[in-house]
Design an enzyme around this catalytic site. Structure first.
Site, mmCIF file in Angstrom:
data_model
loop_
_atom_site.group_PDB
_atom_site.id
_atom_site.type_symbol
_atom_site.label_atom_id
_atom_site.label_comp_id
_atom_site.label_asym_id
_atom_site.label_seq_id
_atom_site.Cartn_x
_atom_site.Cartn_y
_atom_site.Cartn_z
ATOM 1 N N HIS A 113 -37.473 9.084 -22.887
ATOM 2 C CA HIS A 113 -38.515 8.198 -22.375
ATOM 3 C C HIS A 113 -37.933 7.119 -21.476
ATOM 4 O O HIS A 113 -38.563 6.105 -21.204
ATOM 5 C CB HIS A 113 -39.329 7.606 -23.532
ATOM 6 N N ASP A 157 -43.373 -1.414 -28.735
ATOM 7 C CA ASP A 157 -44.824 -1.200 -28.731
ATOM 8 C C ASP A 157 -45.159 0.252 -29.043
ATOM 9 O O ASP A 157 -46.221 0.555 -29.556
ATOM 10 C CB ASP A 157 -45.413 -1.518 -27.349
ATOM 11 N N GLU A 183 -48.131 -11.037 -27.962
ATOM 12 C CA GLU A 183 -47.843 -10.525 -26.618
ATOM 13 C C GLU A 183 -48.922 -11.080 -25.693
ATOM 14 O O GLU A 183 -49.646 -12.011 -26.056
ATOM 15 C CB GLU A 183 -47.815 -8.991 -26.585
HETATM 16 C C1 LIG Z 1 -44.841 4.468 -23.420
HETATM 17 C C2 LIG Z 1 -43.548 3.700 -23.606
HETATM 18 C C3 LIG Z 1 -43.578 2.454 -24.205
HETATM 19 C C4 LIG Z 1 -42.407 1.741 -24.401
HETATM 20 N N1 LIG Z 1 -42.482 0.529 -24.997
HETATM 21 C C5 LIG Z 1 -41.359 -0.184 -25.197
HETATM 22 C C6 LIG Z 1 -41.416 -1.421 -25.841
HETATM 23 O O1 LIG Z 1 -42.456 -1.904 -26.225
HETATM 24 N N2 LIG Z 1 -40.258 -2.087 -26.034
HETATM 25 C C7 LIG Z 1 -39.060 -1.578 -25.626
HETATM 26 O O2 LIG Z 1 -38.046 -2.207 -25.868
HETATM 27 N N3 LIG Z 1 -38.990 -0.404 -24.980
HETATM 28 C C8 LIG Z 1 -40.111 0.291 -24.762
HETATM 29 N N4 LIG Z 1 -40.033 1.478 -24.110
HETATM 30 C C9 LIG Z 1 -38.749 1.874 -23.521
HETATM 31 C C10 LIG Z 1 -37.917 2.637 -24.528
HETATM 32 O O3 LIG Z 1 -37.466 1.785 -25.565
HETATM 33 C C11 LIG Z 1 -36.675 3.205 -23.851
HETATM 34 O O4 LIG Z 1 -37.063 3.990 -22.762
HETATM 35 C C12 LIG Z 1 -35.866 4.036 -24.837
HETATM 36 O O5 LIG Z 1 -34.670 4.372 -24.209
HETATM 37 C C13 LIG Z 1 -36.590 5.281 -25.160
HETATM 38 O O6 LIG Z 1 -35.997 5.931 -26.271
HETATM 39 P P1 LIG Z 1 -35.667 7.452 -26.172
HETATM 40 O O7 LIG Z 1 -35.464 7.923 -27.561
HETATM 41 O O8 LIG Z 1 -36.635 8.195 -25.358
HETATM 42 O O9 LIG Z 1 -34.269 7.338 -25.417
HETATM 43 P P2 LIG Z 1 -33.714 8.187 -24.180
HETATM 44 O O10 LIG Z 1 -34.523 7.882 -22.988
HETATM 45 O O11 LIG Z 1 -33.589 9.598 -24.556
HETATM 46 O O12 LIG Z 1 -32.285 7.516 -24.045
HETATM 47 C C14 LIG Z 1 -32.150 6.191 -23.589
HETATM 48 C C15 LIG Z 1 -30.675 5.821 -23.446
HETATM 49 O O13 LIG Z 1 -30.083 5.794 -24.716
HETATM 50 C C16 LIG Z 1 -29.037 6.755 -24.804
HETATM 51 N N5 LIG Z 1 -29.127 7.333 -26.134
HETATM 52 C C17 LIG Z 1 -30.120 8.066 -26.672
HETATM 53 N N6 LIG Z 1 -29.856 8.354 -27.957
HETATM 54 C C18 LIG Z 1 -28.655 7.790 -28.222
HETATM 55 C C19 LIG Z 1 -27.840 7.727 -29.355
HETATM 56 N N7 LIG Z 1 -28.181 8.302 -30.498
HETATM 57 N N8 LIG Z 1 -26.661 7.051 -29.275
HETATM 58 C C20 LIG Z 1 -26.295 6.424 -28.128
HETATM 59 N N9 LIG Z 1 -27.023 6.458 -26.998
HETATM 60 C C21 LIG Z 1 -28.196 7.133 -27.062
HETATM 61 C C22 LIG Z 1 -29.299 7.740 -23.683
HETATM 62 O O14 LIG Z 1 -28.115 8.373 -23.254
HETATM 63 C C23 LIG Z 1 -29.862 6.826 -22.620
HETATM 64 O O15 LIG Z 1 -28.856 6.117 -21.951
HETATM 65 C C24 LIG Z 1 -41.173 2.253 -23.940
HETATM 66 C C25 LIG Z 1 -41.132 3.502 -23.330
HETATM 67 C C26 LIG Z 1 -42.301 4.237 -23.167
HETATM 68 C C27 LIG Z 1 -42.224 5.563 -22.518
#
Ligand SMILES: Cc1cc2nc3c(=O)[nH]c(=O)nc-3n(C[C@H](O)[C@H](O)[C@H](O)COP(=O)(O)OP(=O)(O)OC[C@H]3O[C@@H](n4cnc5c(N)ncnc54)[C@H](O)[C@@H]3O)c2cc1C
Length: 422
Positions: free
Chosen positions: A97, A166, A277
């Protein structure tokens, strides 16, 4: 001193980068004959999936995708690259994400962390409810677990993490690699401030336990480290007692300085609200946009005419948790907390929801978007911390001068204050 966090997601169309031209680069032969290659997918479907993310702005093609079932599979892969004369890049991928390819590995290997979910004895979610523990209540959770699953598992013990994002369908490793910010951060700080300990696979392929006291340099590098300092396989997350229900209130403002003054006042009250918020509403941006349909159709009409009149309005959003013990006092306590606020008379809206319904609110909005197909667009997204001293200039220059005049925005714009010491 309070700063302001701002999230901007808009649905403008961007041209998606083309796939990199196919090349003769391949993974080392020894890896392809190694036992972990059973868990390494090289097929188009796996490669295609790992080349995309939520942002839909960039694409990077990996050579393979590892679907680990054991933490050791990941350690083996990283060690393999580290020891190889031709090391390849490796990226952990949670739910992908991210918005700018952060979880992609050009000509390398992507590690699909969610495949560890429930499949491994050293992953999963384990709640510790030991009152004599110095740490209080905590949960050991795998890096590939989703926060929604952490919530549901901890609630079975009457507990829950204290700081959230969120949106909960994100992985623990993914948000801890960023920060993890939501409306509870003014009390507890972001998610990365609520981790006691982690297991991390370092760039050498070693599994290292780290905390404030043990291997602290690694601990602080990995938290908020954008996946660049190691792969989180376990995090020990602080828990608090979970409420059953929440009182959820939204108030509308026309005047930005009253809006931010009230926000800052509310986060300064000790033991006051549990979540705060706020967001900007411009013409054409539905006020509930992605963040659940809070307003009734009749309220929505009232709000639309307010937006049409002013061009830009601001919505202050707060929550107070309650449970069986506080059910009798919440109705008196909440009005006292909101007393003296300067929202527009008549523009206060209240809801009573279960704790899970409230925390999982963005998922409901997402399902609605998925059903209409409007989710499948690029998501340019910007998060900024703006100092309190310039937030009025930001309003004048960005919200009024650009957004109001262009009258084009379609995505949510969140604005809320943060205590710098958190
Ligand atoms: C609809 C939506 C709402 C959101 N709301 C918020 C919010 O309210 N607050 C907020 O803070 N963020 C929010 N986000 C952003 C979100 O926290 C980040 O995009 C987060 O990275 C998404 O987690 P993911 O599991 O998809 O990680 P990914 O996108 O898969 O990875 C993100 C990063 O972390 C690394 N990574 C993943 N897993 C690991 C691991 N186990 N160890 C080390 N590195 C790792 C990846 O290599 C990459 O660099 C939101 C995103 C979306 C799409």
């Amino acid at each position: 001193m309070a700063g302001i966090v701002l999230f901007i997601v808009s649905c403008l169309m961007f041209i998606i980068g083309k796939l990199s031209p196919s090349s003769s680069i391949s993974l080392p032969r020894e890896l392809l004959t190694h036992y972990i290659c059973n868990k390494l997918r090289l097929d188009n479907d796996a490669i295609e999936l790992a080349s995309r993310d939520y942002g839909k702005l960039v694409q990077e093609t990996p050579l393979g995708v590892l679907y680990p079932s054991l933490v050791d599979d990941i350690a083996t892969l990283v060690k393999f690259s580290y020891d190889s004369p031709n090391p390849f890049s490796i990226a952990a991928r949670g739910r992908s994400h991210s918005i700018r390819g952060q979880a992609m590995a050009h000509n390398g290997v992507v590690v699909q962390m969610t495949s560890l979910k429930h499949s491994s004895y050293d992953s999963g979610i384990r709640v510790v409810r030991n009152p004599s523990s110095l740490l209080g209540f905590y949960a050991d959770v795998g890096g590939g677990e989703l926060w929604i699953d952490v919530l549901l598992a901890t609630l079975e013990h009457g507990l829950a993490p204290v700081s959230w994002t969120d949106y909960l369908h994100l992985t623990v490793g993914g948000t801890l690699s960023n920060a993890g910010i939501s409306g509870q951060a003014f009390v507890y700080g972001p998610q990365i401030s609520n981790v006691h300990e982690m297991d991390v696979i370092t760039g050498k392929g070693e599994l290292v336990t780290c905390s404030k006291h043990i291997n602290s340099e690694l601990f602080y590098a990995v938290l908020g480290g954008l996946g660049q300092f190691g792969i989180i396989t376990r995090a020990r997350v602080a828990l608090g007692k979970a409420p059953n229900r929440v009182k959820w209130v939204k108030m509308l403002y026309h005047d930005f300085s009253s809006f931010t003054r009230d926000q800052e006042h509310l986060i300064s009250i000790n033991g006051g609200l549990d979540y705060l918020e706020g967001f900007v509403v411009v013409n054409q941006s539905p006020p509930s946009n992605l963040r659940s349909s809070f307003f009734s159709p009749a309220d929505q009409l009232k709000i639309n005419s307010l937006v049409a009149k002013h061009g830009v309005i601001y919505c202050l959003e707060v929550v107070k948790y309650y449970d069986d013990l506080t059910i009798d006092t919440i109705e008196k306590e909440l009005p006292l907390l909101l007393k003296g606020l300067n929202y527009l008379p008549g523009f206060i809206f209240k809801k009573d929801k279960s704790f899970v319904e409230f925390l999982n609110r963005v998922r409901i909005g997402e399902i609605e978007l998925e059903e209409t197909g409007t989710q499948d667009v690029p998501h340019p997204w910007l998060n900024l911390f703006v100092p309190k001293s310039t937030i009025m200039d930001f309003n004048a220059g960005v919200f009024l001068e650009i957004l109001k005049k262009q009258n084009k925005n379609k995505g949510p714009i969140l604005v809320y204050p943060m205590n710098r010491n958190k």
